[in-house]
Design a protein around this motif. Sequence first.
Motif, mmCIF file in Angstrom:
data_model
loop_
_atom_site.group_PDB
_atom_site.id
_atom_site.type_symbol
_atom_site.label_atom_id
_atom_site.label_comp_id
_atom_site.label_asym_id
_atom_site.label_seq_id
_atom_site.Cartn_x
_atom_site.Cartn_y
_atom_site.Cartn_z
ATOM 1 N N ARG A 105 0.831 -1.185 -0.084
ATOM 2 C CA ARG A 105 0.062 0.117 -0.006
ATOM 3 C C ARG A 105 0.880 1.139 -0.104
ATOM 4 N NH1 ARG A 105 -2.663 -2.990 -1.845
ATOM 5 N NH2 ARG A 105 -4.604 -4.040 -1.388
ATOM 6 N N THR A 106 2.062 1.173 0.033
ATOM 7 C CA THR A 106 3.057 2.195 -0.132
ATOM 8 C C THR A 106 3.098 2.974 -1.569
ATOM 9 O OG1 THR A 106 4.915 0.960 -0.414
ATOM 10 C CG2 THR A 106 4.500 1.406 2.075
ATOM 11 N N GLU A 107 3.408 4.201 -1.507
ATOM 12 C CA GLU A 107 3.706 4.552 -2.834
ATOM 13 C C GLU A 107 4.871 4.171 -3.770
ATOM 14 O OE1 GLU A 107 4.683 9.182 -4.923
ATOM 15 O OE2 GLU A 107 4.400 8.970 -2.516
ATOM 16 N N TRP A 108 5.904 3.720 -3.008
ATOM 17 C CA TRP A 108 6.949 3.080 -4.011
ATOM 18 C C TRP A 108 7.259 1.796 -3.409
ATOM 19 C CZ3 TRP A 108 9.396 6.141 -7.435
ATOM 20 C CH2 TRP A 108 9.177 7.624 -7.419
ATOM 21 N N LEU A 109 7.972 0.844 -4.407
ATOM 22 C CA LEU A 109 8.278 -0.459 -4.022
ATOM 23 C C LEU A 109 9.940 -0.537 -4.732
ATOM 24 C CD1 LEU A 109 5.608 -2.598 -6.196
ATOM 25 C CD2 LEU A 109 5.560 -1.929 -3.634
ATOM 26 N N LEU A 110 10.415 -1.174 -3.762
ATOM 27 C CA LEU A 110 11.844 -1.811 -4.053
ATOM 28 C C LEU A 110 11.939 -3.182 -3.985
ATOM 29 C CD1 LEU A 110 14.702 -0.730 -4.529
ATOM 30 C CD2 LEU A 110 14.967 -0.922 -1.904
ATOM 31 N N LEU A 111 12.733 -3.547 -5.088
ATOM 32 C CA LEU A 111 13.081 -5.170 -5.302
ATOM 33 C C LEU A 111 14.441 -5.091 -4.770
ATOM 34 C CD1 LEU A 111 11.352 -6.045 -8.473
ATOM 35 C CD2 LEU A 111 10.107 -5.681 -6.337
ATOM 36 N N LEU A 112 14.716 -5.928 -3.826
ATOM 37 C CA LEU A 112 16.083 -6.070 -3.147
ATOM 38 C C LEU A 112 16.680 -7.610 -3.212
ATOM 39 C CD1 LEU A 112 18.338 -4.496 -2.126
ATOM 40 C CD2 LEU A 112 17.516 -4.799 0.050
ATOM 41 N N ASN A 113 17.402 -8.081 -3.794
ATOM 42 C CA ASN A 113 18.054 -9.343 -3.792
ATOM 43 C C ASN A 113 18.529 -9.717 -2.392
ATOM 44 O OD1 ASN A 113 17.471 -9.758 -6.407
ATOM 45 N ND2 ASN A 113 19.357 -10.869 -6.716
ATOM 46 N N PRO A 114 18.252 -11.125 -1.771
ATOM 47 C CA PRO A 114 18.778 -11.437 -0.638
ATOM 48 C C PRO A 114 20.476 -11.604 -0.592
ATOM 49 C CG PRO A 114 18.111 -13.293 -1.797
ATOM 50 C CD PRO A 114 17.616 -12.059 -2.577
ATOM 51 N N ASP A 115 21.036 -11.604 -1.627
ATOM 52 C CA ASP A 115 22.545 -11.973 -1.709
ATOM 53 C C ASP A 115 23.057 -10.416 -1.770
ATOM 54 O OD1 ASP A 115 21.637 -11.491 -4.297
ATOM 55 O OD2 ASP A 115 23.002 -13.134 -5.342
ATOM 56 N N THR A 116 22.371 -9.485 -1.165
ATOM 57 C CA THR A 116 22.973 -8.150 -1.382
ATOM 58 C C THR A 116 23.388 -7.547 -0.151
ATOM 59 O OG1 THR A 116 20.871 -7.146 -1.139
ATOM 60 C CG2 THR A 116 21.719 -7.397 -3.173
ATOM 61 N N GLU A 117 24.083 -6.539 0.187
ATOM 62 C CA GLU A 117 24.532 -5.948 1.359
ATOM 63 C C GLU A 117 24.330 -4.279 0.980
ATOM 64 O OE1 GLU A 117 27.989 -6.819 3.406
ATOM 65 O OE2 GLU A 117 27.431 -9.201 3.480
ATOM 66 N N VAL A 118 23.488 -3.662 1.958
ATOM 67 C CA VAL A 118 23.239 -2.462 1.537
ATOM 68 C C VAL A 118 24.446 -1.460 2.016
ATOM 69 C CG1 VAL A 118 21.541 -0.424 1.980
ATOM 70 C CG2 VAL A 118 20.567 -2.639 1.633
ATOM 71 N N HIS A 119 24.797 -0.463 1.260
ATOM 72 C CA HIS A 119 25.812 0.494 1.816
ATOM 73 C C HIS A 119 25.101 1.817 2.312
ATOM 74 C CE1 HIS A 119 29.523 -0.837 -0.892
ATOM 75 N NE2 HIS A 119 28.700 -2.134 -0.151
ATOM 76 N N PRO A 120 25.717 2.234 3.107
ATOM 77 C CA PRO A 120 25.158 3.774 3.881
ATOM 78 C C PRO A 120 24.522 4.387 2.888
ATOM 79 C CG PRO A 120 27.354 3.174 4.819
ATOM 80 C CD PRO A 120 27.381 2.111 3.601
ATOM 81 N N GLY A 121 23.203 4.808 3.229
ATOM 82 C CA GLY A 121 22.699 5.705 2.577
ATOM 83 C C GLY A 121 22.015 5.547 1.164
ATOM 84 N N ASP A 247 25.073 6.919 -6.760
ATOM 85 C CA ASP A 247 24.868 7.361 -5.253
ATOM 86 C C ASP A 247 24.190 6.252 -4.345
ATOM 87 O OD1 ASP A 247 25.954 9.791 -5.717
ATOM 88 O OD2 ASP A 247 24.179 10.754 -5.934
ATOM 89 N N ALA A 248 23.518 5.351 -5.103
ATOM 90 C CA ALA A 248 22.829 4.086 -4.584
ATOM 91 C C ALA A 248 23.698 3.022 -4.796
ATOM 92 C CB ALA A 248 21.432 4.007 -5.241
ATOM 93 N N GLN A 249 24.448 2.560 -3.792
ATOM 94 C CA GLN A 249 25.681 1.487 -3.924
ATOM 95 C C GLN A 249 25.275 0.416 -3.030
ATOM 96 O OE1 GLN A 249 29.921 1.801 -5.417
ATOM 97 N NE2 GLN A 249 30.090 1.257 -3.472
ATOM 98 N N ILE A 250 25.222 -0.902 -3.613
ATOM 99 C CA ILE A 250 25.228 -2.027 -2.747
ATOM 100 C C ILE A 250 26.136 -3.145 -3.147
ATOM 101 C CG2 ILE A 250 22.618 -1.852 -2.527
ATOM 102 C CD1 ILE A 250 22.261 -3.895 -4.192
ATOM 103 N N MET A 251 26.314 -4.053 -2.299
ATOM 104 C CA MET A 251 27.070 -5.178 -2.662
ATOM 105 C C MET A 251 26.131 -6.330 -3.272
ATOM 106 S SD MET A 251 28.243 -8.568 -1.997
ATOM 107 C CE MET A 251 27.764 -8.842 -0.254
ATOM 108 N N HIS A 252 26.618 -6.990 -4.314
ATOM 109 C CA HIS A 252 25.844 -7.949 -5.045
ATOM 110 C C HIS A 252 26.557 -9.020 -5.358
ATOM 111 C CE1 HIS A 252 22.682 -9.322 -8.129
ATOM 112 N NE2 HIS A 252 22.730 -9.946 -6.886
ATOM 113 N N LEU A 253 26.646 -10.061 -4.694
ATOM 114 C CA LEU A 253 27.227 -11.300 -5.205
ATOM 115 C C LEU A 253 26.828 -12.006 -6.454
ATOM 116 C CD1 LEU A 253 27.134 -13.450 -1.852
ATOM 117 C CD2 LEU A 253 29.007 -12.039 -2.848
ATOM 118 N N VAL A 254 25.699 -11.909 -6.985
ATOM 119 C CA VAL A 254 24.960 -12.495 -8.299
ATOM 120 C C VAL A 254 24.966 -14.047 -8.317
ATOM 121 C CG1 VAL A 254 25.344 -12.547 -10.623
ATOM 122 C CG2 VAL A 254 26.142 -10.816 -9.501
ATOM 123 N N GLY A 255 23.703 -14.452 -8.321
ATOM 124 C CA GLY A 255 23.420 -15.910 -8.503
ATOM 125 C C GLY A 255 23.687 -16.718 -7.477
#
Length: 334
Positions: A105-121, A247-255
Amino acid sequence: MVTAAPPSPDLAAEAPAPLAAAEPAEAELTIIVVSYNTRELTLACLETLYANTKDTRFHTVVYDNASSDGSAEAVAEHFPQVELIASQDNLGFAKANNVVAATARTEWLLLLNPDTEVHPGAIDALLAFAKANPGAGITGGRTVFPDGSLNIASCWMRITPWSAFCMAVGLTAAFRGSALFNPEGMGSWQRDSVREVDIVVGCLLMIRRELWEELGGFDLKYFMYGEEADLCLRAAKKGYQPMITPDAQIMHLVGASSGRVADKVVMVAKSRVSLIRDHWSPGMVPLGIGLMWLWGAVRVSAAQIIALTGKTGPREKWRSIWARRKEWLAGYAA
């Protein structure tokens, strides 16, 4: 073009009841994490998400696709604030995201993989960027490997006859740093600037919920791979131009949740054939299918030659893939 039908009102009924939910009702962003046997990675993803997102009011939903490694139980134990859906069946990436998005019910959606780590900000920056660029429709960021080196697979350009030819004959592999011979990968671009792209990869994909619903979410024939490419290409036909911000950087292992290498290659090839069928003009589709056949033929032949040196691994892998060519040349059924 195959256009996915809007999510059925009954789609949410396919999801088991959430095991936990304790997020603020005023959230503006729903973050969807679809997990499958990635227990430790999923926990690291959630830990960095909560630690490094300061300005965004968000609600997180983890949809666990019948993992057998205790993923669901671990999420429930360590992150009671997360809405957890523990499915008894593996719905695949596309359908699981559709199920969750249908109840958001939110205005925005974000798909985020489980094999990621979110960097600050990163999430804060991506949401701000999406708001500032409504014409993008779909936005993404920059991905890196654990050692900090660039992982180019946060975005791509579409498949074209030229890019398919370059890939088929090996020019793409030989000249990955060339924008001419590697147009889908955009050559040597380091994903270090704001740029319009054709495809934002689903490891970090932000979209306004209204547009998601207008597009009907993912086309469910894409069980794995290609679903975000199809989504972005359908958005482009409505006048949107996806964009990337560094500016939106994450770590992603892939696969991390993929199985055998040969199986993954077959699924990727199958998705490429489907994208060609769905998004090329009808008259060009036979050329595209022929180039995919050539791609497989060149590689199985090269693997046979390499085997003469005593390296039989590539030969066995490509023999397996080539033996299944009728499967991947057919693409995903409509």
